[in-house]
Design a protein around this motif. Structure first.
Motif, PDB file in Angstrom:
ATOM      1  N   ASP A   1       0.839  -1.203   0.000  1.00 12.36           N
ATOM      2  CA  ASP A   1       0.000   0.000   0.000  1.00 12.36           C
ATOM      3  C   ASP A   1       0.873   1.253   0.000  1.00 12.36           C
ATOM      4  O   ASP A   1       0.628   2.206  -0.740  1.00 12.36           O
ATOM      5  CB  ASP A   1      -0.917   0.017   1.229  1.00 12.36           C
ATOM      6  CG  ASP A   1      -1.886  -1.146   1.274  1.00 12.36           C
ATOM      7  OD1 ASP A   1      -2.308  -1.605   0.192  1.00 12.36           O
ATOM      8  OD2 ASP A   1      -2.226  -1.592   2.383  1.00 12.36           O
ATOM      9  N   VAL A   2       1.896   1.246   0.863  1.00 13.82           N
ATOM     10  CA  VAL A   2       2.807   2.391   0.952  1.00 13.82           C
ATOM     11  C   VAL A   2       3.519   2.618  -0.373  1.00 13.82           C
ATOM     12  O   VAL A   2       3.619   3.749  -0.861  1.00 13.82           O
ATOM     13  CB  VAL A   2       3.833   2.172   2.084  1.00 13.82           C
ATOM     14  CG1 VAL A   2       4.851   3.307   2.111  1.00 13.82           C
ATOM     15  CG2 VAL A   2       3.139   2.043   3.426  1.00 13.82           C
ATOM     16  N   VAL A   3       4.009   1.536  -0.972  1.00 15.84           N
ATOM     17  CA  VAL A   3       4.753   1.663  -2.225  1.00 15.84           C
ATOM     18  C   VAL A   3       3.857   2.196  -3.342  1.00 15.84           C
ATOM     19  O   VAL A   3       4.249   3.092  -4.100  1.00 15.84           O
ATOM     20  CB  VAL A   3       5.387   0.310  -2.615  1.00 15.84           C
ATOM     21  CG1 VAL A   3       5.979   0.379  -4.025  1.00 15.84           C
ATOM     22  CG2 VAL A   3       6.463  -0.080  -1.612  1.00 15.84           C
ATOM     23  N   ALA A   4       2.639   1.670  -3.449  1.00 16.96           N
ATOM     24  CA  ALA A   4       1.722   2.141  -4.487  1.00 16.96           C
ATOM     25  C   ALA A   4       1.424   3.631  -4.313  1.00 16.96           C
ATOM     26  O   ALA A   4       1.402   4.400  -5.285  1.00 16.96           O
ATOM     27  CB  ALA A   4       0.426   1.332  -4.454  1.00 16.96           C
ATOM     28  N   ASP A   5       1.210   4.037  -3.064  1.00 11.63           N
ATOM     29  CA  ASP A   5       0.942   5.438  -2.764  1.00 11.63           C
ATOM     30  C   ASP A   5       2.139   6.306  -3.108  1.00 11.63           C
ATOM     31  O   ASP A   5       2.017   7.377  -3.732  1.00 11.63           O
ATOM     32  CB  ASP A   5       0.615   5.554  -1.268  1.00 11.63           C
ATOM     33  CG  ASP A   5      -0.305   6.717  -0.952  1.00 11.63           C
ATOM     34  OD1 ASP A   5      -0.538   7.551  -1.843  1.00 11.63           O
ATOM     35  OD2 ASP A   5      -0.786   6.791   0.190  1.00 11.63           O
ATOM     36  N   LEU A   6       3.324   5.848  -2.742  1.00 13.86           N
ATOM     37  CA  LEU A   6       4.548   6.594  -3.013  1.00 13.86           C
ATOM     38  C   LEU A   6       4.805   6.715  -4.505  1.00 13.86           C
ATOM     39  O   LEU A   6       5.176   7.789  -4.994  1.00 13.86           O
ATOM     40  CB  LEU A   6       5.727   5.901  -2.320  1.00 13.86           C
ATOM     41  CG  LEU A   6       7.118   6.496  -2.565  1.00 13.86           C
ATOM     42  CD1 LEU A   6       7.181   7.939  -2.094  1.00 13.86           C
ATOM     43  CD2 LEU A   6       8.186   5.643  -1.872  1.00 13.86           C
TER      44      LEU A   6
END
Length: 314
Positions: free
Chosen positions: A253-258
């Motif tokens: 989730d963090v990577v997709a958002d970043l």
């Protein structure tokens, strides 16, 4: 409530709160083309989650540059986007005075605000963050789904987390919940302060390192369990340790958002950085043993709550 060895290990993980980091879940995948400008990563020894984020970014941006020392990155020529992973890396980046756009991940909103307040640079337009913890709205949406009726949510805040009160009140009003907020001094006995939350049906713990340490959280969980009061935590580690449930952000989730943030600024970096914010993608984890002990069976609706990145199966 007697804590088993797994919960004790999770409580030890919460020692990272002093550094402002929140634990997130395992990585799934990340793929696709990246921007033409250089992506620079400032790392720190902040545990498995940071390593998993770095691994996922390498899959998407094979040519990224990784350094623990931001001054080494600053010596490189050409346009770049810099990402700091964890609070220690953010601190070093601020001390180095990065000239390139800087994005902080895996750092709590409390610690991000504290570090920025200590920084002497007055221009904040080149710095932003995706906070480590899920938003107050996500947590209150979870509580509303669990109870399915209007209840009162109790929250303990210190001076360091007082900025959350407005967001919590707005979120509670939007999902039809009442909010009971008590402000505590940093030295307060958190478990004893529960008497000030009489009338609350559930306690929402927020990521506040001045209130919640591994020891105070352990005592709090024992006290609330005796009272039959469920606690919604602020990370998946708190759920393993004994809270009922939480909204949290997994590594993917963090990577997709970043990635969306990085690529949204354009290859040249000309687009302005967005304001620091809570993650837009999140999911739910439930402690099934605690739910059964409290007589609160969790529905599939609760377990499936959240917002996933586009194209990601639930």
């Amino acid at each position: 409530m007697k804590l088993d060895p797994a919960r004790r290990r999770s409580l030890r993980l919460l020692a990272r709160l002093g550094a402002g980091q929140c634990w997130v879940g395992p990585v799934a995948h990340a793929a696709g083309p990246g921007p033409s400008r250089e992506l620079r990563i400032i790392t720190s020894p902040d545990g498995a989650s940071g390593a998993q984020i770095l691994q996922a970014l390498r899959l998407r941006y094979p040519a990224l540059v990784v350094e623990a020392d931001p001054l080494v990155l600053e010596a490189r020529k050409g346009p770049a986007m810099t990402v700091s992973i964890g609070p220690a890396a953010l601190r070093r980046a601020l001390e180095a005075g990065s000239r390139n756009p800087l994005v902080s991940v895996l750092t709590s909103s409390q610690t991000y605000r504290r570090l920025l307040a200590q920084d002497v640079v007055s221009d904040r337009s080149g710095i932003t963050a995706i906070y480590a913890e899920a938003s107050p709205l996500a947590q209150l949406q979870l509580i509303a789904a669990i109870f399915e009726r209007r209840i009162t949510v109790g929250v303990l805040l210190s001076d360091a987390s007082a900025y959350l009160e407005r967001l919590l009140r707005q979120a509670a009003a939007s999902v039809g919940l009442d909010l009971l907020v008590e402000q505590l001094a940093a030295s307060s006995d958190v478990a004893r302060s529960l008497t000030r939350l009489r009338g609350a049906h559930v306690l929402l713990a927020v990521p506040d390192s001045t209130l919640y340490t591994p020891e105070t959280l352990r005592v709090l969980l024992e006290s609330t369990y005796r009272r039959g009061m469920p606690v919604v935590g602020f990370s998946s580690a708190t759920v393993v340790a004994g809270t009922l449930a939480t909204a949290y952000c997994a590594v993917d989730d963090v990577v997709a958002d970043l990635v969306e943030l990085i690529e949204g600024t354009g290859a040249s970096g000309s687009a302005p950085l967005p304001e620091p914010r809570f993650p837009q993608y999140w999911r739910v984890i439930v402690n099934e043993n605690v739910a059964r002990s409290l007589g609160m069976p969790m529905s599939d609706k609760v377990r499936q709550l959240g917002k996933q990145p586009p194209g990601r199966p639930r």
